[in-house]
Design a protein around this motif. Structure first.
Motif, mmCIF file in Angstrom:
data_model
loop_
_atom_site.group_PDB
_atom_site.id
_atom_site.type_symbol
_atom_site.label_atom_id
_atom_site.label_comp_id
_atom_site.label_asym_id
_atom_site.label_seq_id
_atom_site.Cartn_x
_atom_site.Cartn_y
_atom_site.Cartn_z
ATOM 1 N N GLU A 104 -29.548 3.243 37.315
ATOM 2 C CA GLU A 104 -30.468 4.282 36.847
ATOM 3 C C GLU A 104 -30.869 5.125 38.063
ATOM 4 N N PRO A 105 -30.844 6.435 37.964
ATOM 5 C CA PRO A 105 -31.138 7.250 39.149
ATOM 6 C C PRO A 105 -32.582 7.178 39.617
ATOM 7 N N ASP A 106 -33.512 6.791 38.741
ATOM 8 C CA ASP A 106 -34.918 6.795 39.145
ATOM 9 C C ASP A 106 -35.435 5.426 39.576
ATOM 10 N N LEU A 269 -41.603 15.021 47.013
ATOM 11 C CA LEU A 269 -40.882 13.817 47.399
ATOM 12 C C LEU A 269 -40.536 12.987 46.165
ATOM 13 N N GLN A 270 -39.291 12.578 46.052
ATOM 14 C CA GLN A 270 -38.891 11.724 44.936
ATOM 15 C C GLN A 270 -39.249 10.275 45.246
ATOM 16 N N LEU A 271 -40.045 9.679 44.375
ATOM 17 C CA LEU A 271 -40.460 8.295 44.514
ATOM 18 C C LEU A 271 -39.703 7.425 43.530
ATOM 19 N N LEU A 272 -39.644 6.153 43.808
ATOM 20 C CA LEU A 272 -39.005 5.213 42.908
ATOM 21 C C LEU A 272 -39.854 5.073 41.645
ATOM 22 N N VAL A 287 -38.265 5.429 49.217
ATOM 23 C CA VAL A 287 -38.335 6.793 48.699
ATOM 24 C C VAL A 287 -36.964 7.452 48.867
ATOM 25 N N PHE A 288 -36.799 8.613 48.260
ATOM 26 C CA PHE A 288 -35.547 9.363 48.350
ATOM 27 C C PHE A 288 -35.781 10.616 49.184
ATOM 28 N N VAL A 289 -34.968 10.794 50.224
ATOM 29 C CA VAL A 289 -35.109 11.983 51.070
ATOM 30 C C VAL A 289 -33.731 12.595 51.329
ATOM 31 N N ASP A 290 -33.726 13.888 51.558
ATOM 32 C CA ASP A 290 -32.517 14.563 52.021
ATOM 33 C C ASP A 290 -32.537 14.598 53.551
#
Length: 365
Positions: A104-106, A269-272, A287-290
């Motif tokens: 799952e992406p999230d 910021l994309q969080l889980l 977390v997800f970062v570029d």
């Protein structure tokens, strides 16, 4: 600051842990001493599982479960490609074939909606991973398994103490396997792990397999391994149990605080994601970062340690590339390029957490 603060934990538990270790040194039963059975009983009661079988590591736990199920060469085991290598490693070591299903992406957990399409006549088991401390959708996974007559092995190395619909991780399927590696939510001071099951026959098989397949001394009734957890490590776990409930509450509270503070400081910021029917004990706060390397470099310069769990999905690892094409599991590939874990442990202070959030906000502009 430490990425995982084991020193503060030990300072709080010093007397208890030292007394437990001293007791082992005094009685001298370093292998299968009384602390082994005591720990197993305490952890079985904690999870609600009928049986806890302590083993040498979380990795060994997975292998022993596969052996207890009678995995044969060529048998397939469905699992996630986005995990530590041990998950697939034990499948291959037992003679099986890992079949990677995307995440799952999230949540970064195995996507239960994709499992059924991966089942073949050679499928022998399903092995979801409870990544970062959050359990996968076990009801959906168990329902698929039941329709096809398959056992489920929860790789719960990162999720001991987590709950799913009011039930504990490790007591959600045929088997639950956890790790007591020092950095885990419940850790010892070396290697250790445990298997949980409510199936008495499988529990007995696991107990025999961990001592070289012996049903009694020098009677080897099945193939086994040297897979015991030593008494000293069990003593360390017992020394930590009185504080473990508090530590889980702290992990949950720190996870909530991270979310609130990061959403305010870094809104994009994309969080889980954490599903509403379960919690996450945050073995890693991820977390997800570029442009991850640049972000990590800036955090390092600010004195903030980070880690990546995990930088490559397993089908991009040379040892496992033969089991899936490189363009398979695109969500796992994407996550591997972007995940970054921040400092997390029960003894993380509010001031330290604020320092991490401020540094990340600066790094992300």
């Amino acid at each position: 600051m430490d990425f995982i603060d084991l020193k503060s934990q030990y300072a709080a538990l010093r007397d208890n842990i030292n007394a437990r270790i001293q007791r082992v040194l005094d009685h001298g039963q370093y292998i299968m001493g009384p602390e082994v059975a005591e720990m197993e009983a305490a952890l079985a009661a904690y999870t609600g599982a009928a049986h806890c079988i302590s083993v040498a590591s979380g990795t060994e736990a997975l292998l022993i479960c596969l052996m207890a199920l009678g995995l044969e060469p060529g048998d397939e085991v469905i699992t996630s490609p986005f995990t530590f290598a041990a998950t697939a490693e034990m499948i291959v070591l037992a003679g099986g074939v890992p079949v990677f299903v995307d995440i799952e992406p999230d949540t970064a957990n195995l996507d239960a909606r994709l499992i059924e399409a991966a089942i073949t006549p050679r499928t022998r088991a399903i092995m979801p991973v409870s990544l970062y401390g959050q359990v996968a959708d076990m009801d959906a996974i168990n329902a698929i398994a039941a329709r096809h007559g398959l056992p489920v092995i929860e790789d719960a190395a990162q999720s001991f103490g987590a709950t799913y619909q009011g039930r504990r991780s490790c007591n959600l399927s045929t088997f639950g396997c956890t790790s007591f590696f020092p950095s885990k939510p419940l850790g010892c001071y070396g290697d250790g792990g445990a298997i949980f099951t409510s199936d008495t026959t499988l529990a007995q098989a696991c107990r025999e397999i961990r001592v070289h397949g012996q049903s009694q001394r020098y009677l080897h009734t099945r193939l086994g391994v040297g897979g015991r957890m030593d008494t000293l490590q069990c003593a360390v776990v017992l020394g930590k149990l009185d504080r473990f409930g508090w530590e889980i509450e702290r992990r949950l509270a720190l996870g909530d605080a991270y979310r609130t503070k990061l959403q305010a400081a870094v809104p994009n910021l994309q969080l889980l994601a954490v599903r509403p029917d379960r919690d996450c004990v945050w073995a890693q706060y991820t977390v997800f970062v570029d442009d991850r390397e640049a972000v990590q470099a800036q955090l390092k310069a600010a004195g903030i340690p980070t880690a990546v769990h995990y930088p490559r999905p397993l089908h991009h690892q040379p040892a496992y590339a033969r089991f899936a094409p490189s363009d398979a599991c695109p969500q796992a590939v994407s996550a591997a390029a972007r995940v970054m874990s921040l400092p997390m442990s029960a003894d993380l202070t509010e001031a330290q957490q604020d320092e991490v959030v401020a540094a990340l906000a600066r790094a992300l502009g």
